[in-house]
Enzyme design. Structure first.
Site, PDB file in Angstrom:
ATOM      1  N   ARG B 288     -18.828  99.588  65.483  1.00 27.60           N
ATOM      2  CA  ARG B 288     -20.142  99.018  65.186  1.00 27.60           C
ATOM      3  C   ARG B 288     -21.252  99.588  66.059  1.00 27.60           C
ATOM      4  O   ARG B 288     -22.344  99.868  65.575  1.00 27.60           O
ATOM      5  CB  ARG B 288     -20.090  97.495  65.340  1.00 27.60           C
ATOM      6  CG  ARG B 288     -19.336  96.875  64.200  1.00 27.60           C
ATOM      7  CD  ARG B 288     -19.209  95.394  64.347  1.00 27.60           C
ATOM      8  NE  ARG B 288     -18.592  94.870  63.134  1.00 27.60           N
ATOM      9  CZ  ARG B 288     -18.266  93.603  62.953  1.00 27.60           C
ATOM     10  NH1 ARG B 288     -18.489  92.731  63.922  1.00 27.60           N
ATOM     11  NH2 ARG B 288     -17.726  93.204  61.838  1.00 27.60           N
ATOM     12  N   GLU B 376     -17.522  81.806  70.063  1.00 30.08           N
ATOM     13  CA  GLU B 376     -18.523  82.818  70.417  1.00 30.08           C
ATOM     14  C   GLU B 376     -19.314  82.404  71.656  1.00 30.08           C
ATOM     15  O   GLU B 376     -19.891  83.255  72.338  1.00 30.08           O
ATOM     16  CB  GLU B 376     -19.479  83.019  69.235  1.00 30.08           C
ATOM     17  CG  GLU B 376     -20.472  84.155  69.447  1.00 30.08           C
ATOM     18  CD  GLU B 376     -21.360  84.411  68.228  1.00 30.08           C
ATOM     19  OE1 GLU B 376     -21.104  83.836  67.160  1.00 30.08           O
ATOM     20  OE2 GLU B 376     -22.302  85.207  68.358  1.00 30.08           O
TER      21      GLU B 376
END
Lengths: 111, 562
Positions: B288, B376
């Site tokens: 990414r 997260e």
């Protein structure tokens, strides 16, 4: 292009009133895009529910759009007048926000 | 109103729901609070993507191979203990979700697994068609209803965690529909509020992903780690306007159909960057951070698409193949006026995930006793760059672990709720004043623009310095007294409380980004290109009064039994 949003506003116990806003838009933008722009540029006190913004995943932005129950994130802005009102069969919280949480997921439980 | 519970879980996404389920199974009473509705807000419900786990059904695999890919993606900064926990316990959670009938796609008798970028083999499970997140949320909601002892409360925004003598003892919250102040006494508190992508103009976030949990942790006295590493998803949807879809939905299309990224000269540029960068394995699929780099550099060189990104093309794929793979989605695209067989779409990097977060130990506990974090919201497991597919896996694994540990603590510890410790947050809310200007929703948009322009994927000393100065000005501008519209569902008050959190969190990203004078993973400095080995360090950041203090530490290695 320019949309006109005719929005029913008010809190429980008040006489609801309608307020109209001009909203500039580009083709493809949603009612929710328009409502968010209104809060940012005109009136931050305008109340409506949303969480996922445009994925149609959270299902929170349901309201009455031109008299029909629909999601603000999937209905497009159009030229001319679009009327927005809170869901008719749910308790009103304010403006376009209604009490849509399941009864056992609210702070105040009915006993 | 005052409530009492053993365990308070803040945030009802994948991690929070798993934490609540496991805490309840371990015998604790639980309050699961979310500022949105339960299981609707947060990032999980939006995930249309894949979930990584070394199941090894289809081809041989081992959690240690998965760990090796995770550590490689993290560029030397992963907390190996946390990363190993995700990889080792992931398969068990994936099978548990399978038993709970989440509906993982099947490939014959096995759970289907696809090969996502950065993995050494096909390891990623999913739910057809682009329904992973909604299916996961629904499944966890069903399990929540089956366990007893979880009180679920939506529309409840946590304003501050209450800490007494270095121990968490609950929280102060505001009930959004009524503006009623709610205090919650809890023996253990779990932060499961997800990431901070709402800080950026273009993001794949829910409206409630403004980094609440990071601000709560900082003000409670818990440090954050790796905050400079914000992951930008390289091919977020840019144009034409697409509604009713997750903006990152093009990734599975690429895995399945091999979509091509093209610049304005219709040149497939990814291969150029794969060859020229030694970190890549030379496959056309870039990790990414490299794909974000490649697209941004093409735009910078004047070879971007009209809306400022790259073209994504599926024109080489026969129409019937597209329809066979993504039939229902093809119809949704058609409703948006998009026909992939004849049309290019434009994509660009979009804020997607936060590697950094609350610093926790192997018990998922912060340095504040009784304060846990998961999903997260924690930092460390992913280092400088997250491997694709690890976000939902870590939500399950860390959520479950934090839930069990928080419940165990509740059994042995006694709550000492302190009205005195709760007083500042209660007083803050009571001091809210009706104000019509300035417009706090506009300030949120200004903050998002500032972060995108100055603290995006490519950074310089000058831009970061300007960002920090502007953040300080905005912080002064909002002051210490909340603004209010003095009505039910007080959106002005919510915006002000969000700004209070977002400005603190934005600064906790910009400050370590300025200090890190190298380029690594998701943190790219135009003025310090290239990785500097002396920076194989994590940075932590803590709040001391009004000051944010930085510190460094050597990445935590895994203790392997001899």
């Amino acid at each position: 292009m320019k949309a006109v949003l005719d929005i029913r506003r008010g809190a429980p116990g008040e006489t609801p009133h309608n307020q109209t806003f001009d909203v500039p838009f580009e083709p493809g933008q949603s009612i929710l895009d328009g409502l968010r722009a209104l809060r940012r540029d005109v009136d931050p006190s305008l109340a409506f529910r949303f969480a996922c913004i445009n994925a149609n995943a959270c299902k929170e932005c349901m309201m009455l759009i031109d008299g029909k129950v629909d999601y603000a994130c999937t209905v497009r802005l159009k030229e001319g007048v679009t009327t927005l009102a809170p869901l008719p069969k749910k308790a009103l919280v304010r403006d376009l926000v209604t009490e849509i949480a399941p009864p056992d997921e609210r702070l105040h439980l009915k006993s | 109103m005052h409530l009492e519970t053993d365990v308070l879980v803040i945030g009802a996404g994948g991690a929070g729901m798993y934490a609540a389920i496991e805490a309840s199974r371990a015998g604790a009473s639980v309050i699961l609070a979310d500022r949105s509705l339960i299981g609707r807000g947060g990032a999980t419900v939006m995930a249309q993507m894949t979930v990584a786990a070394a199941l090894g059904d289809r081809e041989p695999d081992s959690w240690e191979y998965h760990l090796s890919d995770t550590l490689a993606a993290g560029r030397g900064l992963c907390d190996e203990t946390l990363a190993a926990m995700v990889c080792e316990e992931g398969p068990g959670r994936i099978r548990e979700m399978d038993a709970w009938k989440v509906g993982w796609a099947r490939d014959g008798e096995h759970i289907a697994q696809v090969h996502a970028p950065g993995h050494d083999r096909a390891r990623c499970v999913y739910v057809e068609v682009l329904s992973t997140g909604p299916a996961v949320s629904k499944t966890l909601r069903t399990q929540l209803n089956l366990v007893s002892g979880v009180r679920r409360i939506g529309d409840l925004a946590i304003v501050d965690i209450v800490v007494e003598d270095g121990r968490a003892c609950g929280a102060v919250a505001i009930h959004i529909p009524t503006s009623e102040i709610v205090t919650i006494a809890a023996t253990s508190v779990i932060i499961a509020t997800g990431g901070l992508t709402r800080l950026y103009r273009r993001n794949s976030a829910s409206s409630n992903m403004g980094g609440d949990g990071y601000a709560l942790a900082l003000r409670a006295g818990a440090p954050l780690i790796d905050m400079e590493f914000v992951q930008f998803f390289p091919i977020g949807h840019l144009a034409p306007r697409l509604v009713g879809m997750d903006p990152i939905m093009w990734d599975p299309f690429r895995y399945k159909l091999g979509g091509k990224l093209l610049n304005s000269e219709m040149h497939e540029f990814e291969t150029d960057y794969a060859r020229s960068d030694q970190r890549s394995d030379g496959n056309y699929v870039l990790t990414r951070d490299l794909a974000t780099y490649a697209i941004s550099k093409e735009v910078e060189a004047g070879r971007g698409s009209p809306a400022g990104g790259a073209y994504l093309s599926f024109q080489h794929v026969p129409e019937d193949v597209i329809r066979k793979s993504f039939g229902p989605v093809v119809d949704r695209l058609a409703a948006n006026g998009i026909d992939l067989a004849t049309q290019l779409v434009e994509v660009a990097p979009i804020a997607h995930y936060h590697m950094g977060g609350v610093q926790v130990n192997a018990q998922l506990e912060t340095n504040i006793e009784g304060l846990y974090a998961c999903g997260e919201a924690i930092g460390g497991a992913n280092g400088a760059n997250r491997l694709s597919g690890n976000a939902i896996t870590e939500a399950f694994v860390f959520g479950a672990r934090a839930g069990v540990n928080a419940a165990e603590r509740a059994k042995r510890a006694r709550t000492r709720w302190s009205d005195a410790a709760a007083k500042p947050a209660v007083a803050l809310l009571r001091s809210a004043e009706k104000r019509d200007t300035p417009n706090p929703a506009h300030l949120v948009a200004d903050l998002q623009a500032l972060m995108a322009d100055k603290v995006g994927p490519f950074r310089t000393q000058q831009k970061l310095g300007e960002a920090i100065a502007a953040l300080d000005d905005m912080t002064k501008a909002i002051g210490d007294q909340p603004w209010s519209s003095a009505e039910p569902f007080d959106t002005v008050l919510l915006d002000w409380l969000d700004l209070r959190n977002m400005l603190l969190v934005a600064k906790s990203v910009a400050v370590p980004a300025l200090a890190r004078t190298e380029s690594r993973g998701a943190h790219q400095r135009d003025d310090f290109p290239g990785l500097d080995d002396s920076w194989t360090l994590n940075q932590t950041i803590a709040l001391a009064g009004d000051r944010l203090d930085l510190a460094k530490r050597v990445p935590s290695s895994r203790k392997v039994p001899v």
